[in-house]
Design an enzyme around this catalytic site. Sequence first.
Site, PDB file in Angstrom:
ATOM      1  N   GLU A  33      -5.940  -9.527   3.353  1.00  9.86           N
ATOM      2  CA  GLU A  33      -5.062  -8.849   4.320  1.00  9.86           C
ATOM      3  C   GLU A  33      -4.944  -9.731   5.549  1.00  9.86           C
ATOM      4  O   GLU A  33      -5.952 -10.019   6.214  1.00  9.86           O
ATOM      5  CB  GLU A  33      -5.619  -7.468   4.714  1.00  9.86           C
ATOM      6  CG  GLU A  33      -5.402  -6.424   3.636  1.00  9.86           C
ATOM      7  CD  GLU A  33      -5.803  -5.019   4.055  1.00  9.86           C
ATOM      8  OE1 GLU A  33      -5.652  -4.670   5.248  1.00  9.86           O
ATOM      9  OE2 GLU A  33      -6.277  -4.267   3.184  1.00  9.86           O
ATOM     10  N   GLN A  37       2.404  -6.255   5.170  1.00  7.51           N
ATOM     11  CA  GLN A  37       2.582  -5.815   3.801  1.00  7.51           C
ATOM     12  C   GLN A  37       4.030  -6.096   3.404  1.00  7.51           C
ATOM     13  O   GLN A  37       4.895  -6.119   4.268  1.00  7.51           O
ATOM     14  CB  GLN A  37       2.284  -4.341   3.682  1.00  7.51           C
ATOM     15  CG  GLN A  37       0.855  -3.976   4.099  1.00  7.51           C
ATOM     16  CD  GLN A  37       0.471  -2.570   3.669  1.00  7.51           C
ATOM     17  OE1 GLN A  37       1.189  -1.862   2.984  1.00  7.51           O
ATOM     18  NE2 GLN A  37      -0.719  -2.147   4.102  1.00  7.51           N
ATOM     19  N   TYR A  49      -6.241  -9.587  11.134  1.00  8.11           N
ATOM     20  CA  TYR A  49      -4.888  -9.318  11.620  1.00  8.11           C
ATOM     21  C   TYR A  49      -4.693 -10.015  12.962  1.00  8.11           C
ATOM     22  O   TYR A  49      -5.596 -10.021  13.803  1.00  8.11           O
ATOM     23  CB  TYR A  49      -4.660  -7.809  11.782  1.00  8.11           C
ATOM     24  CG  TYR A  49      -4.421  -7.124  10.447  1.00  8.11           C
ATOM     25  CD1 TYR A  49      -3.160  -7.132   9.865  1.00  8.11           C
ATOM     26  CD2 TYR A  49      -5.460  -6.505   9.761  1.00  8.11           C
ATOM     27  CE1 TYR A  49      -2.930  -6.520   8.635  1.00  8.11           C
ATOM     28  CE2 TYR A  49      -5.243  -5.890   8.524  1.00  8.11           C
ATOM     29  CZ  TYR A  49      -3.971  -5.904   7.972  1.00  8.11           C
ATOM     30  OH  TYR A  49      -3.745  -5.312   6.756  1.00  8.11           O
ATOM     31  N   ASN A  70     -12.345  -1.460  -0.604  1.00  8.01           N
ATOM     32  CA  ASN A  70     -11.617  -2.096   0.494  1.00  8.01           C
ATOM     33  C   ASN A  70     -12.235  -1.677   1.828  1.00  8.01           C
ATOM     34  O   ASN A  70     -12.516  -0.497   2.043  1.00  8.01           O
ATOM     35  CB  ASN A  70     -10.149  -1.635   0.462  1.00  8.01           C
ATOM     36  CG  ASN A  70      -9.382  -2.049   1.704  1.00  8.01           C
ATOM     37  OD1 ASN A  70      -9.018  -3.221   1.826  1.00  8.01           O
ATOM     38  ND2 ASN A  70      -9.139  -1.125   2.622  1.00  8.01           N
ATOM     39  N   GLU A  71     -12.451  -2.626   2.688  1.00  5.50           N
ATOM     40  CA  GLU A  71     -12.977  -2.352   4.036  1.00  5.50           C
ATOM     41  C   GLU A  71     -14.057  -1.275   3.977  1.00  5.50           C
ATOM     42  O   GLU A  71     -13.984  -0.246   4.671  1.00  5.50           O
ATOM     43  CB  GLU A  71     -11.843  -1.967   4.999  1.00  5.50           C
ATOM     44  CG  GLU A  71     -10.877  -3.112   5.218  1.00  5.50           C
ATOM     45  CD  GLU A  71      -9.944  -2.979   6.416  1.00  5.50           C
ATOM     46  OE1 GLU A  71      -9.902  -1.913   7.046  1.00  5.50           O
ATOM     47  OE2 GLU A  71      -9.245  -3.977   6.716  1.00  5.50           O
ATOM     48  N   GLU A 116       0.838  -1.205   0.000  1.00  2.00           N
ATOM     49  CA  GLU A 116       0.000   0.000   0.000  1.00  2.00           C
ATOM     50  C   GLU A 116       0.871   1.253   0.000  1.00  2.00           C
ATOM     51  O   GLU A 116       2.045   1.200   0.387  1.00  2.00           O
ATOM     52  CB  GLU A 116      -0.864  -0.047   1.277  1.00  2.00           C
ATOM     53  CG  GLU A 116      -1.798   1.115   1.450  1.00  2.00           C
ATOM     54  CD  GLU A 116      -2.830   0.877   2.561  1.00  2.00           C
ATOM     55  OE1 GLU A 116      -2.670  -0.092   3.334  1.00  2.00           O
ATOM     56  OE2 GLU A 116      -3.784   1.667   2.642  1.00  2.00           O
TER      57      GLU A 116
HETATM   58  O1  AHR Z   1      -2.695  -2.874   6.190  1.00  2.00           O
HETATM   59  C1  AHR Z   1      -3.003  -1.703   6.862  1.00  2.00           C
HETATM   60  C2  AHR Z   1      -4.491  -1.381   6.821  1.00  2.00           C
HETATM   61  O2  AHR Z   1      -5.205  -2.352   7.504  1.00  2.00           O
HETATM   62  C3  AHR Z   1      -5.125  -1.365   5.461  1.00  2.00           C
HETATM   63  O3  AHR Z   1      -4.947  -0.155   4.810  1.00  2.00           O
HETATM   64  C4  AHR Z   1      -6.567  -1.586   5.780  1.00  2.00           C
HETATM   65  O4  AHR Z   1      -7.269  -2.228   4.746  1.00  2.00           O
HETATM   66  C5  AHR Z   1      -6.529  -2.395   7.048  1.00  2.00           C
HETATM   67  O5  AHR Z   1      -7.357  -1.872   8.027  1.00  2.00           O
END
Ligand code: AHR
Length: 521
Positions: free
Chosen positions: A325, A374, A271, A203-204, A56
Amino acid sequence: MKKLNLYITPALCAIFILAVDSEARQRMDEPDATVIINADQGKETISRHIYGHFSEHLGHCIYGGYWVGKDSDIPNTNGIRNDVVDALRKINIPNLRWPGGCFADEYHWMDGIGPASERPKMVNTHWGGVTEDNSFGTHEFMELCEQLGTEPVICGNVGSGTVKEMSQWVEYLNFDGISPMADLRRVNGREEPWGVKYWGVGNENWGCGGNMTPEFYADQYRRFATFCRNYGENRLFRIAGGANSEDVNWTEVLMQRIPHRMMDGLSLHYYTSNWRDKGSATDFGEDRYFDILGRCLEIERTIDRHITIMDRYDPYKRVALVFDEWGTWYDVEPGTNPGFLFQQNTMRDALVAALTLNYLNERCDRVKMANIAQTINVLQALIFTEGDQMLVTPTYHIFDMYKVHHDAQLLPLSVDTPPYTFGDRSLPAISASASRDEDGKIHISLVNIDPGETRTLTVHLRGAAAKKVTGRILASEKMNSHNTFDEPNAVVPEKYTGARLDGDRIRMELPPRSVVVLELQ
Ligand code: AHR
Protein backbone atom coordinates in the site's frame (compact mmCIF):
# COMPACT_ATOMS: atom_id res chain seq x y z
CA MET A 1 4.12 58.22 -23.86
CA LYS A 2 6.99 58.20 -26.32
CA LYS A 3 6.64 55.51 -28.93
CA LEU A 4 9.68 53.25 -29.33
CA ASN A 5 10.31 52.13 -32.88
CA LEU A 6 12.34 48.93 -33.15
CA TYR A 7 13.94 48.18 -36.50
CA ILE A 8 15.18 44.59 -36.67
CA THR A 9 17.33 43.98 -39.68
CA PRO A 10 18.03 40.40 -40.90
CA ALA A 11 21.65 40.76 -39.67
CA LEU A 12 20.50 41.77 -36.20
CA CYS A 13 18.12 38.87 -36.19
CA ALA A 14 20.90 36.41 -37.12
CA ILE A 15 23.13 37.76 -34.32
CA PHE A 16 20.26 37.34 -31.87
CA ILE A 17 19.59 33.73 -32.94
CA LEU A 18 23.31 32.88 -32.70
CA ALA A 19 23.50 34.39 -29.22
CA VAL A 20 20.50 32.43 -27.99
CA ASP A 21 21.78 29.27 -29.65
CA SER A 22 25.25 29.58 -28.14
CA GLU A 23 23.73 30.22 -24.73
CA ALA A 24 21.66 27.07 -25.10
CA ARG A 25 24.75 25.14 -26.24
CA GLN A 26 26.72 26.45 -23.30
CA ARG A 27 23.95 25.38 -20.96
CA MET A 28 24.06 21.92 -22.52
CA ASP A 29 27.88 21.77 -22.16
CA GLU A 30 27.65 22.64 -18.50
CA PRO A 31 24.51 20.77 -17.58
CA ASP A 32 22.70 21.27 -14.31
CA ALA A 33 22.56 17.52 -13.78
CA THR A 34 24.47 14.44 -14.87
CA VAL A 35 23.30 10.85 -15.00
CA ILE A 36 25.82 8.06 -15.55
CA ILE A 37 24.33 4.76 -16.66
CA ASN A 38 26.44 1.59 -16.45
CA ALA A 39 24.62 -0.31 -19.15
CA ASP A 40 26.96 -3.31 -19.02
CA GLN A 41 26.53 -3.89 -15.29
CA GLY A 42 22.87 -4.92 -15.02
CA LYS A 43 22.23 -7.92 -12.76
CA GLU A 44 18.78 -7.59 -11.24
CA THR A 45 15.36 -7.83 -12.86
CA ILE A 46 12.67 -5.26 -12.06
CA SER A 47 9.70 -7.48 -11.27
CA ARG A 48 6.62 -6.30 -13.13
CA HIS A 49 4.79 -6.88 -9.85
CA ILE A 50 6.32 -3.64 -8.54
CA TYR A 51 3.75 -2.01 -10.86
CA GLY A 52 0.83 -3.69 -9.05
CA HIS A 53 -2.49 -2.29 -7.86
CA PHE A 54 -4.77 -2.40 -4.88
CA SER A 55 -8.57 -2.28 -4.89
CA GLU A 56 -10.65 -2.46 -1.74
CA HIS A 57 -14.35 -2.54 -0.94
CA LEU A 58 -14.14 1.16 -0.17
CA GLY A 59 -16.21 4.02 -1.55
CA HIS A 60 -16.61 3.65 -5.30
CA CYS A 61 -13.55 1.57 -6.02
CA ILE A 62 -15.34 -1.75 -6.52
CA TYR A 63 -18.98 -0.66 -6.78
CA GLY A 64 -19.32 1.87 -9.58
CA GLY A 65 -15.61 1.59 -10.28
CA TYR A 66 -15.26 -1.92 -11.66
CA TRP A 67 -18.65 -3.39 -10.93
CA VAL A 68 -21.93 -2.13 -12.30
CA GLY A 69 -23.79 -5.44 -12.47
CA LYS A 70 -24.97 -7.35 -15.50
CA ASP A 71 -28.19 -5.36 -15.87
CA SER A 72 -26.50 -1.97 -16.02
CA ASP A 73 -26.82 0.31 -19.07
CA ILE A 74 -23.13 1.03 -18.71
CA PRO A 75 -21.34 -1.24 -21.20
CA ASN A 76 -20.09 -4.24 -19.25
CA THR A 77 -19.07 -7.86 -19.56
CA ASN A 78 -20.63 -10.00 -16.86
CA GLY A 79 -21.14 -6.92 -14.70
CA ILE A 80 -17.61 -5.50 -15.10
CA ARG A 81 -17.18 -2.14 -16.87
CA ASN A 82 -15.61 -2.46 -20.31
CA ASP A 83 -14.08 1.03 -20.32
CA VAL A 84 -12.18 0.35 -17.09
CA VAL A 85 -10.95 -3.04 -18.28
CA ASP A 86 -9.74 -1.50 -21.56
CA ALA A 87 -7.87 1.29 -19.74
CA LEU A 88 -6.19 -1.09 -17.30
CA ARG A 89 -5.28 -3.61 -19.99
CA LYS A 90 -3.49 -0.82 -21.82
CA ILE A 91 -1.07 -0.37 -18.95
CA ASN A 92 -0.61 -4.14 -18.41
CA ILE A 93 -1.44 -4.19 -14.74
CA PRO A 94 0.51 -7.17 -13.41
CA ASN A 95 -1.49 -7.89 -10.27
CA LEU A 96 -4.49 -6.71 -8.29
CA ARG A 97 -4.71 -6.91 -4.49
CA TRP A 98 -8.19 -7.43 -3.00
CA PRO A 99 -10.53 -7.24 -0.97
CA GLY A 100 -8.63 -4.92 1.43
CA GLY A 101 -7.06 -3.20 3.26
CA CYS A 102 -8.91 -2.92 6.52
CA PHE A 103 -11.95 -4.46 4.85
CA ALA A 104 -10.05 -7.76 4.46
CA ASP A 105 -10.03 -8.42 8.19
CA GLU A 106 -13.78 -8.19 8.49
CA TYR A 107 -14.61 -9.92 5.22
CA HIS A 108 -16.07 -13.42 5.31
CA TRP A 109 -15.59 -14.83 1.86
CA MET A 110 -18.42 -17.36 2.07
CA ASP A 111 -20.87 -14.44 2.20
CA GLY A 112 -19.73 -13.52 -1.32
CA ILE A 113 -20.42 -16.77 -3.21
CA GLY A 114 -23.58 -18.42 -4.53
CA PRO A 115 -26.65 -16.72 -6.01
CA ALA A 116 -26.26 -12.96 -5.51
CA SER A 117 -29.81 -12.54 -4.22
CA GLU A 118 -29.14 -14.99 -1.40
CA ARG A 119 -25.87 -13.49 -0.23
CA PRO A 120 -25.97 -12.01 3.26
CA LYS A 121 -25.40 -8.31 3.68
CA MET A 122 -22.92 -6.74 6.08
CA VAL A 123 -21.87 -3.31 7.32
CA ASN A 124 -18.62 -1.94 5.95
CA THR A 125 -17.64 -0.49 9.32
CA HIS A 126 -14.31 0.97 8.20
CA TRP A 127 -15.50 2.77 5.12
CA GLY A 128 -18.55 4.93 5.61
CA GLY A 129 -20.68 2.38 7.50
CA VAL A 130 -22.44 1.51 4.25
CA THR A 131 -24.19 -1.77 3.55
CA GLU A 132 -22.10 -4.21 1.60
CA ASP A 133 -24.40 -6.57 -0.29
CA ASN A 134 -21.62 -8.96 -1.26
CA SER A 135 -22.66 -8.89 -4.91
CA PHE A 136 -18.99 -8.63 -5.82
CA GLY A 137 -17.32 -11.70 -4.33
CA THR A 138 -14.77 -14.36 -5.17
CA HIS A 139 -16.15 -15.39 -8.59
CA GLU A 140 -16.58 -11.77 -9.68
CA PHE A 141 -13.06 -10.86 -8.57
CA MET A 142 -11.55 -13.83 -10.36
CA GLU A 143 -13.52 -12.95 -13.49
CA LEU A 144 -12.20 -9.38 -13.24
CA CYS A 145 -8.62 -10.68 -13.04
CA GLU A 146 -9.23 -12.87 -16.08
CA GLN A 147 -10.63 -9.95 -18.07
CA LEU A 148 -7.67 -7.80 -17.03
CA GLY A 149 -5.14 -10.57 -17.68
CA THR A 150 -3.70 -9.91 -14.25
CA GLU A 151 -2.58 -12.00 -11.24
CA PRO A 152 -4.90 -11.95 -8.24
CA VAL A 153 -3.42 -11.08 -4.85
CA ILE A 154 -5.91 -12.09 -2.18
CA CYS A 155 -5.66 -10.86 1.37
CA GLY A 156 -7.29 -13.23 3.88
CA ASN A 157 -8.95 -12.40 7.18
CA VAL A 158 -6.85 -12.90 10.32
CA GLY A 159 -8.36 -10.17 12.51
CA SER A 160 -11.94 -11.49 12.74
CA GLY A 161 -11.64 -14.71 10.77
CA THR A 162 -10.61 -18.24 11.60
CA VAL A 163 -7.87 -20.54 10.43
CA LYS A 164 -10.54 -22.84 9.04
CA GLU A 165 -12.17 -20.05 7.04
CA MET A 166 -8.90 -18.99 5.44
CA SER A 167 -7.84 -22.55 4.79
CA GLN A 168 -11.17 -23.30 3.10
CA TRP A 169 -10.86 -20.22 0.87
CA VAL A 170 -7.54 -21.49 -0.45
CA GLU A 171 -9.05 -24.93 -1.02
CA TYR A 172 -12.07 -23.38 -2.81
CA LEU A 173 -9.81 -21.41 -5.13
CA ASN A 174 -7.09 -23.92 -5.79
CA PHE A 175 -8.07 -27.57 -5.25
CA ASP A 176 -8.72 -29.66 -8.33
CA GLY A 177 -9.99 -32.92 -6.77
CA ILE A 178 -13.08 -33.93 -4.86
CA SER A 179 -13.43 -32.01 -1.60
CA PRO A 180 -16.11 -30.02 0.19
CA MET A 181 -14.76 -26.69 -1.03
CA ALA A 182 -13.90 -27.78 -4.58
CA ASP A 183 -17.38 -29.29 -4.87
CA LEU A 184 -18.96 -26.09 -3.60
CA ARG A 185 -17.02 -24.12 -6.22
CA ARG A 186 -18.42 -26.41 -8.90
CA VAL A 187 -21.95 -25.97 -7.57
CA ASN A 188 -21.35 -22.24 -7.99
CA GLY A 189 -20.43 -22.68 -11.62
CA ARG A 190 -16.66 -22.99 -11.76
CA GLU A 191 -15.21 -26.38 -12.64
CA GLU A 192 -11.48 -25.63 -12.80
CA PRO A 193 -9.53 -24.24 -9.87
CA TRP A 194 -8.09 -20.79 -10.45
CA GLY A 195 -4.65 -21.46 -9.04
CA VAL A 196 -4.23 -18.28 -7.01
CA LYS A 197 -0.61 -17.76 -6.07
CA TYR A 198 -0.25 -14.54 -4.07
CA TRP A 199 -1.78 -14.79 -0.61
CA GLY A 200 -1.78 -12.15 2.10
CA VAL A 201 -2.23 -13.42 5.66
CA GLY A 202 -4.03 -10.44 7.17
CA ASN A 203 -3.60 -6.70 6.73
CA GLU A 204 -2.31 -4.04 9.13
CA ASN A 205 -2.72 -6.43 12.04
CA TRP A 206 -1.04 -3.85 14.26
CA GLY A 207 -4.14 -1.65 13.69
CA CYS A 208 -7.43 -2.23 11.86
CA GLY A 209 -6.52 -5.90 11.41
CA GLY A 210 -6.77 -6.69 15.12
CA ASN A 211 -4.52 -4.29 17.11
CA MET A 212 -2.04 -7.07 17.73
CA THR A 213 1.48 -6.91 19.05
CA PRO A 214 4.11 -8.11 16.58
CA GLU A 215 4.83 -11.11 18.83
CA PHE A 216 1.18 -12.15 18.87
CA TYR A 217 0.78 -11.61 15.13
CA ALA A 218 3.93 -13.62 14.38
CA ASP A 219 2.40 -16.61 16.23
CA GLN A 220 -0.94 -16.10 14.50
CA TYR A 221 0.81 -15.91 11.15
CA ARG A 222 2.55 -19.24 11.76
CA ARG A 223 -0.80 -20.81 12.61
CA PHE A 224 -2.79 -19.37 9.70
CA ALA A 225 -0.03 -19.85 7.14
CA THR A 226 0.35 -23.52 8.10
CA PHE A 227 -3.16 -24.22 6.85
CA CYS A 228 -2.86 -22.23 3.63
CA ARG A 229 -1.97 -25.32 1.62
CA ASN A 230 -0.36 -25.85 -1.72
CA TYR A 231 -2.62 -27.77 -4.09
CA GLY A 232 -1.33 -29.57 -7.18
CA GLU A 233 1.47 -27.71 -8.88
CA ASN A 234 0.43 -24.38 -7.42
CA ARG A 235 2.86 -22.92 -4.86
CA LEU A 236 1.41 -20.21 -2.66
CA PHE A 237 3.44 -17.06 -2.21
CA ARG A 238 2.47 -16.21 1.36
CA ILE A 239 2.79 -12.60 2.46
CA ALA A 240 2.93 -11.64 6.13
CA GLY A 241 1.09 -8.47 7.13
CA GLY A 242 3.85 -5.94 7.59
CA ALA A 243 4.66 -2.73 9.36
CA ASN A 244 3.35 0.77 9.12
CA SER A 245 6.00 3.18 7.75
CA GLU A 246 8.54 3.73 10.55
CA ASP A 247 7.66 0.74 12.73
CA VAL A 248 10.89 -1.18 12.21
CA ASN A 249 10.31 -3.20 15.37
CA TRP A 250 7.37 -4.93 13.64
CA THR A 251 9.66 -5.99 10.81
CA GLU A 252 12.37 -7.09 13.23
CA VAL A 253 10.04 -9.28 15.31
CA LEU A 254 8.46 -10.92 12.25
CA MET A 255 11.81 -11.63 10.62
CA GLN A 256 13.00 -13.13 13.90
CA ARG A 257 9.97 -15.22 14.81
CA ILE A 258 8.52 -16.47 11.54
CA PRO A 259 10.49 -19.25 9.84
CA HIS A 260 11.47 -17.85 6.45
CA ARG A 261 10.36 -20.99 4.66
CA MET A 262 6.81 -20.05 5.73
CA MET A 263 6.96 -16.44 4.53
CA ASP A 264 7.68 -15.55 0.90
CA GLY A 265 6.94 -11.89 1.38
CA LEU A 266 6.71 -9.37 4.19
CA SER A 267 4.63 -6.31 3.53
CA LEU A 268 5.06 -2.63 4.35
CA HIS A 269 2.69 0.33 4.05
CA TYR A 270 3.67 3.96 3.58
CA TYR A 271 1.29 6.72 2.59
CA THR A 272 2.61 10.11 1.48
CA SER A 273 0.61 12.47 3.65
CA ASN A 274 0.86 15.22 6.19
CA TRP A 275 -1.23 13.36 8.76
CA ARG A 276 -1.77 16.39 11.01
CA ASP A 277 -3.22 18.45 8.20
CA LYS A 278 -3.68 16.46 5.03
CA GLY A 279 -4.76 19.42 2.90
CA SER A 280 -6.51 19.60 -0.41
CA ALA A 281 -5.56 17.45 -3.39
CA THR A 282 -5.89 20.40 -5.76
CA ASP A 283 -5.85 23.64 -3.81
CA PHE A 284 -2.25 24.05 -2.67
CA GLY A 285 0.71 26.38 -2.98
CA GLU A 286 4.39 25.64 -3.33
CA ASP A 287 4.78 25.02 0.43
CA ARG A 288 2.39 22.04 0.23
CA TYR A 289 3.90 20.91 -3.05
CA PHE A 290 7.39 20.87 -1.51
CA ASP A 291 6.12 19.18 1.65
CA ILE A 292 4.45 16.29 -0.20
CA LEU A 293 7.41 15.64 -2.49
CA GLY A 294 9.72 15.72 0.54
CA ARG A 295 7.53 13.18 2.32
CA CYS A 296 7.51 11.03 -0.80
CA LEU A 297 11.31 11.03 -0.90
CA GLU A 298 11.26 9.89 2.75
CA ILE A 299 10.03 6.54 1.40
CA GLU A 300 13.62 5.82 0.42
CA ARG A 301 15.00 6.26 3.91
CA THR A 302 12.08 4.39 5.46
CA ILE A 303 12.21 1.37 3.17
CA ASP A 304 15.99 1.24 3.48
CA ARG A 305 15.63 0.94 7.25
CA HIS A 306 13.31 -2.07 6.85
CA ILE A 307 15.61 -3.57 4.23
CA THR A 308 18.58 -3.25 6.57
CA ILE A 309 16.73 -5.37 9.13
CA MET A 310 15.64 -7.90 6.53
CA ASP A 311 19.23 -8.14 5.25
CA ARG A 312 20.41 -8.95 8.75
CA TYR A 313 18.04 -11.93 9.11
CA ASP A 314 17.88 -12.91 5.45
CA PRO A 315 21.12 -12.00 3.68
CA TYR A 316 20.23 -14.11 0.63
CA LYS A 317 17.01 -12.17 0.15
CA ARG A 318 14.66 -15.12 0.24
CA VAL A 319 11.86 -13.05 1.77
CA ALA A 320 10.59 -10.34 -0.56
CA LEU A 321 9.63 -6.90 0.65
CA VAL A 322 6.06 -6.37 -0.58
CA PHE A 323 5.18 -2.68 -0.53
CA ASP A 324 1.49 -3.39 -0.84
CA GLU A 325 0.00 0.00 0.00
CA TRP A 326 1.49 3.30 -1.09
CA GLY A 327 0.36 6.61 -2.52
CA THR A 328 -0.84 10.08 -1.53
CA TRP A 329 -3.56 10.70 1.02
CA TYR A 330 -5.29 14.12 1.24
CA ASP A 331 -8.58 15.46 2.54
CA VAL A 332 -11.54 14.08 0.64
CA GLU A 333 -13.07 16.29 -2.05
CA PRO A 334 -15.53 18.78 -0.52
CA GLY A 335 -19.05 17.41 -0.30
CA THR A 336 -18.03 13.75 -0.65
CA ASN A 337 -18.43 11.02 1.97
CA PRO A 338 -15.40 11.24 4.32
CA GLY A 339 -15.40 7.43 4.53
CA PHE A 340 -14.99 7.04 0.77
CA LEU A 341 -11.52 8.63 0.51
CA PHE A 342 -12.17 10.24 -2.84
CA GLN A 343 -9.50 12.78 -3.85
CA GLN A 344 -8.48 14.47 -7.09
CA ASN A 345 -5.16 13.66 -8.72
CA THR A 346 -2.79 16.32 -10.06
CA MET A 347 0.64 16.60 -11.60
CA ARG A 348 1.98 16.56 -8.02
CA ASP A 349 0.63 13.01 -7.66
CA ALA A 350 2.18 12.01 -10.98
CA LEU A 351 5.55 13.16 -9.63
CA VAL A 352 5.01 11.15 -6.43
CA ALA A 353 4.29 8.06 -8.53
CA ALA A 354 7.32 8.61 -10.76
CA LEU A 355 9.71 9.21 -7.84
CA THR A 356 8.40 6.18 -5.97
CA LEU A 357 8.66 3.87 -8.96
CA ASN A 358 12.19 5.08 -9.77
CA TYR A 359 13.21 4.23 -6.23
CA LEU A 360 11.41 0.85 -6.15
CA ASN A 361 13.19 -0.10 -9.39
CA GLU A 362 16.50 0.62 -7.67
CA ARG A 363 15.59 -1.72 -4.80
CA CYS A 364 14.30 -4.52 -7.01
CA ASP A 365 16.72 -7.01 -5.46
CA ARG A 366 14.54 -6.94 -2.33
CA VAL A 367 11.25 -5.31 -3.39
CA LYS A 368 9.39 -7.82 -5.54
CA MET A 369 5.89 -6.42 -5.39
CA ALA A 370 4.18 -3.10 -4.71
CA ASN A 371 0.58 -1.94 -4.94
CA ILE A 372 -0.55 1.63 -5.34
CA ALA A 373 -3.63 2.57 -3.31
CA GLN A 374 -6.14 2.49 -4.90
CA THR A 375 -6.96 1.89 -8.56
CA ILE A 376 -10.33 3.63 -8.99
CA ASN A 377 -11.99 6.58 -7.22
CA VAL A 378 -10.03 6.12 -3.97
CA LEU A 379 -6.84 7.87 -2.73
CA GLN A 380 -4.15 8.06 -5.45
CA ALA A 381 -6.42 6.69 -8.14
CA LEU A 382 -5.54 5.96 -11.74
CA ILE A 383 -9.14 6.11 -12.90
CA PHE A 384 -12.23 8.10 -12.02
CA THR A 385 -15.72 7.02 -12.94
CA GLU A 386 -18.95 8.97 -12.74
CA GLY A 387 -22.04 7.23 -14.05
CA ASP A 388 -21.14 6.07 -17.52
CA GLN A 389 -18.13 8.40 -17.80
CA MET A 390 -14.54 7.44 -17.13
CA LEU A 391 -11.26 9.37 -17.18
CA VAL A 392 -7.66 8.58 -16.44
CA THR A 393 -5.52 10.66 -14.08
CA PRO A 394 -1.92 11.93 -14.35
CA THR A 395 -0.91 8.97 -12.13
CA TYR A 396 -2.35 6.59 -14.74
CA HIS A 397 -0.10 8.17 -17.36
CA ILE A 398 2.98 7.49 -15.24
CA PHE A 399 2.06 3.80 -15.04
CA ASP A 400 1.56 3.83 -18.80
CA MET A 401 4.92 5.50 -19.51
CA TYR A 402 6.76 3.32 -16.98
CA LYS A 403 5.40 -0.04 -18.17
CA VAL A 404 8.59 -0.35 -20.25
CA HIS A 405 10.38 -1.23 -16.99
CA HIS A 406 8.23 -4.36 -16.39
CA ASP A 407 10.52 -7.39 -16.03
CA ALA A 408 13.39 -5.44 -17.58
CA GLN A 409 16.97 -5.60 -16.36
CA LEU A 410 17.83 -2.78 -13.98
CA LEU A 411 20.81 -0.75 -15.16
CA PRO A 412 22.81 0.73 -12.29
CA LEU A 413 23.18 4.49 -12.44
CA SER A 414 24.30 7.50 -10.49
CA VAL A 415 22.70 10.93 -10.51
CA ASP A 416 24.41 14.22 -9.83
CA THR A 417 21.52 16.57 -9.25
CA PRO A 418 21.11 20.24 -8.37
CA PRO A 419 18.87 21.02 -5.41
CA TYR A 420 15.31 22.16 -5.63
CA THR A 421 15.19 24.77 -2.90
CA PHE A 422 12.15 26.19 -1.19
CA GLY A 423 12.83 28.61 1.65
CA ASP A 424 15.71 27.16 3.62
CA ARG A 425 15.07 23.54 2.63
CA SER A 426 16.15 21.55 -0.41
CA LEU A 427 15.33 18.33 -2.16
CA PRO A 428 17.18 16.66 -5.03
CA ALA A 429 15.59 18.07 -8.18
CA ILE A 430 16.32 15.15 -10.50
CA SER A 431 15.60 11.45 -10.12
CA ALA A 432 16.32 8.72 -12.67
CA SER A 433 16.02 5.00 -13.31
CA ALA A 434 17.11 2.90 -16.29
CA SER A 435 16.49 -0.60 -17.57
CA ARG A 436 17.05 -2.78 -20.62
CA ASP A 437 14.13 -4.80 -21.98
CA GLU A 438 14.26 -8.21 -23.59
CA ASP A 439 14.59 -6.65 -27.06
CA GLY A 440 17.70 -4.79 -25.93
CA LYS A 441 16.06 -1.37 -25.82
CA ILE A 442 17.16 0.89 -22.98
CA HIS A 443 14.59 3.01 -21.18
CA ILE A 444 15.40 5.87 -18.88
CA SER A 445 12.77 7.48 -16.67
CA LEU A 446 13.68 10.97 -15.51
CA VAL A 447 11.88 13.31 -13.13
CA ASN A 448 12.37 17.02 -12.50
CA ILE A 449 10.38 18.02 -9.41
CA ASP A 450 11.48 21.66 -9.53
CA PRO A 451 8.27 23.59 -10.24
CA GLY A 452 10.07 26.66 -11.60
CA GLU A 453 13.28 25.65 -13.35
CA THR A 454 14.03 23.86 -16.56
CA ARG A 455 17.06 21.65 -15.92
CA THR A 456 19.67 20.71 -18.48
CA LEU A 457 20.90 17.19 -18.19
CA THR A 458 23.57 15.02 -19.73
CA VAL A 459 23.13 11.27 -19.64
CA HIS A 460 26.38 9.34 -20.09
CA LEU A 461 25.76 5.90 -21.47
CA ARG A 462 28.58 3.58 -20.52
CA GLY A 463 28.89 0.06 -21.89
CA ALA A 464 26.27 0.44 -24.64
CA ALA A 465 25.77 2.38 -27.84
CA ALA A 466 22.60 4.02 -29.05
CA LYS A 467 21.70 5.18 -32.55
CA LYS A 468 18.35 6.69 -31.87
CA VAL A 469 16.58 8.38 -28.98
CA THR A 470 12.84 8.95 -28.69
CA GLY A 471 10.68 9.75 -25.72
CA ARG A 472 7.45 10.78 -24.05
CA ILE A 473 6.90 13.57 -21.57
CA LEU A 474 4.27 14.28 -18.96
CA ALA A 475 4.32 17.91 -17.90
CA SER A 476 1.69 20.44 -16.94
CA GLU A 477 0.94 24.09 -16.98
CA LYS A 478 0.56 24.30 -13.21
CA MET A 479 1.54 22.28 -10.14
CA ASN A 480 -2.08 21.39 -9.58
CA SER A 481 -3.14 20.72 -13.17
CA HIS A 482 -5.50 17.76 -13.31
CA ASN A 483 -8.05 16.02 -15.48
CA THR A 484 -11.77 16.49 -15.03
CA PHE A 485 -14.81 15.16 -16.85
CA ASP A 486 -15.05 18.58 -18.53
CA GLU A 487 -11.39 18.58 -19.43
CA PRO A 488 -10.17 14.96 -19.39
CA ASN A 489 -6.98 15.66 -21.35
CA ALA A 490 -5.55 18.58 -19.41
CA VAL A 491 -2.58 16.42 -18.39
CA VAL A 492 -1.59 13.83 -20.98
CA PRO A 493 1.77 12.56 -22.19
CA GLU A 494 3.21 14.01 -25.37
CA LYS A 495 6.00 13.17 -27.71
CA TYR A 496 9.30 14.39 -26.29
CA THR A 497 11.78 15.94 -28.68
CA GLY A 498 14.15 17.61 -26.21
CA ALA A 499 16.93 14.98 -26.29
CA ARG A 500 19.79 14.70 -28.76
CA LEU A 501 22.40 12.00 -29.08
CA ASP A 502 26.01 13.14 -29.01
CA GLY A 503 28.30 10.07 -29.16
CA ASP A 504 27.81 8.20 -25.90
CA ARG A 505 25.92 11.13 -24.38
CA ILE A 506 22.37 12.30 -24.46
CA ARG A 507 21.91 16.00 -23.95
CA MET A 508 18.49 17.08 -22.91
CA GLU A 509 16.31 19.52 -21.06
CA LEU A 510 13.75 18.66 -18.43
CA PRO A 511 11.01 21.27 -18.07
CA PRO A 512 9.71 22.22 -14.63
CA ARG A 513 7.64 19.47 -12.87
CA SER A 514 8.02 16.98 -15.66
CA VAL A 515 8.55 13.27 -16.19
CA VAL A 516 10.30 12.00 -19.31
CA VAL A 517 10.78 8.41 -20.40
CA LEU A 518 13.42 7.96 -23.10
CA GLU A 519 13.86 4.96 -25.35
CA LEU A 520 17.31 4.26 -26.76
CA GLN A 521 17.85 1.89 -29.65
O1 AHR B 1 -6.11 2.24 1.59
C1 AHR B 1 -6.92 2.63 2.63
C2 AHR B 1 -6.56 1.95 3.95
O2 AHR B 1 -5.29 2.34 4.35
C3 AHR B 1 -6.47 0.45 3.91
O3 AHR B 1 -7.70 -0.15 4.05
C4 AHR B 1 -5.59 0.16 5.08
O4 AHR B 1 -4.85 -1.03 4.93
C5 AHR B 1 -4.73 1.38 5.20
O5 AHR B 1 -4.70 1.88 6.49
